[in-house]
Design a protein around this motif. Structure first.
Motif, PDB file in Angstrom:
ATOM      1  N   ASN A  79       7.334  -6.587   7.027  1.00 35.91           N
ATOM      2  CA  ASN A  79       7.906  -5.253   6.905  1.00 35.91           C
ATOM      3  C   ASN A  79       7.618  -4.680   5.526  1.00 35.91           C
ATOM      4  OD1 ASN A  79       9.462  -5.225   9.479  1.00 35.91           O
ATOM      5  ND2 ASN A  79      10.444  -6.980   8.511  1.00 35.91           N
ATOM      6  N   VAL A  80       6.751  -3.688   5.484  1.00 40.17           N
ATOM      7  CA  VAL A  80       6.494  -2.949   4.247  1.00 40.17           C
ATOM      8  C   VAL A  80       6.605  -1.469   4.574  1.00 40.17           C
ATOM      9  CG1 VAL A  80       5.022  -4.726   3.225  1.00 40.17           C
ATOM     10  CG2 VAL A  80       3.988  -2.907   4.572  1.00 40.17           C
ATOM     11  N   ASP A  81       6.834  -0.668   3.554  1.00 44.45           N
ATOM     12  CA  ASP A  81       7.013   0.757   3.790  1.00 44.45           C
ATOM     13  C   ASP A  81       5.713   1.414   4.232  1.00 44.45           C
ATOM     14  OD1 ASP A  81       6.110   0.145   1.253  1.00 44.45           O
ATOM     15  OD2 ASP A  81       7.036   1.863   0.283  1.00 44.45           O
ATOM     16  N   THR A  82       4.590   1.015   3.652  1.00 40.88           N
ATOM     17  CA  THR A  82       3.310   1.628   4.003  1.00 40.88           C
ATOM     18  C   THR A  82       2.153   0.762   3.528  1.00 40.88           C
ATOM     19  OG1 THR A  82       1.953   3.627   3.805  1.00 40.88           O
ATOM     20  CG2 THR A  82       3.224   2.993   1.868  1.00 40.88           C
ATOM     21  N   LEU A  83       1.023   0.906   4.182  1.00 37.14           N
ATOM     22  CA  LEU A  83      -0.226   0.293   3.728  1.00 37.14           C
ATOM     23  C   LEU A  83      -1.292   1.382   3.628  1.00 37.14           C
ATOM     24  CD1 LEU A  83      -0.359  -3.032   5.799  1.00 37.14           C
ATOM     25  CD2 LEU A  83       0.118  -2.759   3.364  1.00 37.14           C
ATOM     26  N   GLU A  84      -0.853   2.612   3.458  1.00 42.40           N
ATOM     27  CA  GLU A  84      -1.763   3.750   3.461  1.00 42.40           C
ATOM     28  C   GLU A  84      -2.750   3.764   2.293  1.00 42.40           C
ATOM     29  OE1 GLU A  84       0.293   7.420   4.088  1.00 42.40           O
ATOM     30  OE2 GLU A  84       0.933   6.829   6.090  1.00 42.40           O
ATOM     31  N   ASN A  85      -2.458   3.075   1.204  1.00 41.84           N
ATOM     32  CA  ASN A  85      -3.367   3.044   0.058  1.00 41.84           C
ATOM     33  C   ASN A  85      -4.253   1.807   0.041  1.00 41.84           C
ATOM     34  OD1 ASN A  85      -2.714   5.511  -1.301  1.00 41.84           O
ATOM     35  ND2 ASN A  85      -0.733   4.602  -1.764  1.00 41.84           N
ATOM     36  N   PHE A 104       0.925  -5.655  14.716  1.00 41.31           N
ATOM     37  CA  PHE A 104       0.513  -4.995  13.481  1.00 41.31           C
ATOM     38  C   PHE A 104       0.620  -3.502  13.732  1.00 41.31           C
ATOM     39  CE2 PHE A 104      -2.369  -3.131  10.430  1.00 41.31           C
ATOM     40  CZ  PHE A 104      -1.985  -3.793   9.274  1.00 41.31           C
ATOM     41  N   SER A 105       1.556  -2.841  13.038  1.00 39.81           N
ATOM     42  CA  SER A 105       1.817  -1.433  13.355  1.00 39.81           C
ATOM     43  C   SER A 105       1.756  -0.523  12.129  1.00 39.81           C
ATOM     44  CB  SER A 105       3.176  -1.306  14.031  1.00 39.81           C
ATOM     45  OG  SER A 105       4.187  -1.842  13.203  1.00 39.81           O
ATOM     46  N   TYR A 106       0.727  -0.713  11.334  1.00 41.23           N
ATOM     47  CA  TYR A 106       0.562   0.105  10.140  1.00 41.23           C
ATOM     48  C   TYR A 106      -0.762   0.854  10.186  1.00 41.23           C
ATOM     49  CZ  TYR A 106       4.449  -2.622   8.433  1.00 41.23           C
ATOM     50  OH  TYR A 106       5.678  -3.193   8.309  1.00 41.23           O
ATOM     51  N   ASP A 107      -0.768   2.065   9.664  1.00 40.79           N
ATOM     52  CA  ASP A 107      -2.012   2.821   9.538  1.00 40.79           C
ATOM     53  C   ASP A 107      -2.760   2.344   8.307  1.00 40.79           C
ATOM     54  OD1 ASP A 107      -2.355   4.531  11.676  1.00 40.79           O
ATOM     55  OD2 ASP A 107      -0.937   5.991  10.871  1.00 40.79           O
ATOM     56  N   LEU A 108      -4.074   2.376   8.394  1.00 38.40           N
ATOM     57  CA  LEU A 108      -4.944   1.953   7.295  1.00 38.40           C
ATOM     58  C   LEU A 108      -5.991   3.027   7.015  1.00 38.40           C
ATOM     59  CD1 LEU A 108      -5.481  -1.675   8.629  1.00 38.40           C
ATOM     60  CD2 LEU A 108      -3.946  -0.984   6.786  1.00 38.40           C
TER      61      LEU A 108
END
Length: 166
Positions: free
Chosen positions: A43-49, A66-70
Motif C-alpha cells: 500500500n503506497v499513495d502513488t507510483l506515478e513518478n 497490482f493496482s497502481y498507474d505507472l
C-alpha cells in the motif's frame, strides 16, 4: 530522487509480509521487493513518478494484485519477473497506464499467473522476452508502433489464443 529503500528488502530470506508508505517522489524502485516471497500487502499513495522498476517485484510470490498507474515508467526490465507464480491469477489494474514504457524486456518473464494483458504502450521499443514463459496468458493487446526488438516475446505462452496489435 528518493531511493533509500532500494535493496532494503531484497534478501532471499525476507519475511516481509506488509508494506505501507507514502512515497510520492519515488523514481527508482529497482530491486526494492525482489524475493519478498511473503509480501501479500502493498500500500503506497502513488507510483506515478516511478521511472525505473527493474526487478522491483521480481519473485514476489504472495502479492496477487497490482493496482497502481505507472505513467512515467520507462524501464520495466524484470519488474514482475516470476511474480505470483504460486497464485492462480495475477490481477493487474484494468487500464494500467504504461504510456512512457520504452523498455519492457523480461517485464513479465515466467509470470505464470498472468492471464490477460491489454494495455496501451505507445512508446514500447524493446519487448524481447517480455512475456516469455507466461503459460497461462490467454489474450494480449498492446501498441507496437515503436517496437524494434521482440525476440522470444511470446515464447512459452502455450495458452495464448488472441493477440491484438492495432
Amino acid at each position: 530522487m528518493f531511493t533509500p529503500l532500494s535493496y532494503a528488502s531484497s534478501s532471499k530470506s525476507s519475511s516481509l509480509t506488509s508494506f505501507t508508505a507514502e512515497m510520492p517522489k519515488l523514481e527508482n524502485g529497482s530491486y526494492m521487493f525482489r524475493n519478498c516471497g511473503y509480501l501479500n500487502s502493498f500500500n503506497v499513495d502513488t507510483l506515478e513518478n516511478l521511472k525505473t522498476g527493474t526487478y522491483m517485484f521480481s519473485q514476489t510470490l504472495s502479492l496477487h494484485e497490482f493496482s497502481y498507474d505507472l505513467p512515467n515508467l520507462t524501464n520495466g526490465t524484470y519488474m514482475f519477473h516470476r511474480y505470483s507464480k504460486q497464485s492462480t491469477n495475477l490481477t493487474i489494474k484494468e487500464g494500467l497506464n504504461l504510456d512512457s514504457l520504452t523498455n519492457g524486456q523480461y517485464m513479465f518473464y515466467y509470470c505464470k499467473s498472468l492471464e490477460t494483458f491489454m494495455k496501451q504502450t505507445p512508446k514500447l521499443s524493446s519487448g524481447s522476452y517480455m512475456f516469455y514463459g507466461c503459460s497461462n496468458l490467454k489474450e494480449i493487446g498492446f501498441n507496437a508502433d515503436n517496437l524494434t526488438s521482440s525476440n522470444y516475446m511470446f515464447y512459452g505462452c502455450s495458452s495464448l489464443t488472441s493477440i491484438d496489435i492495432p
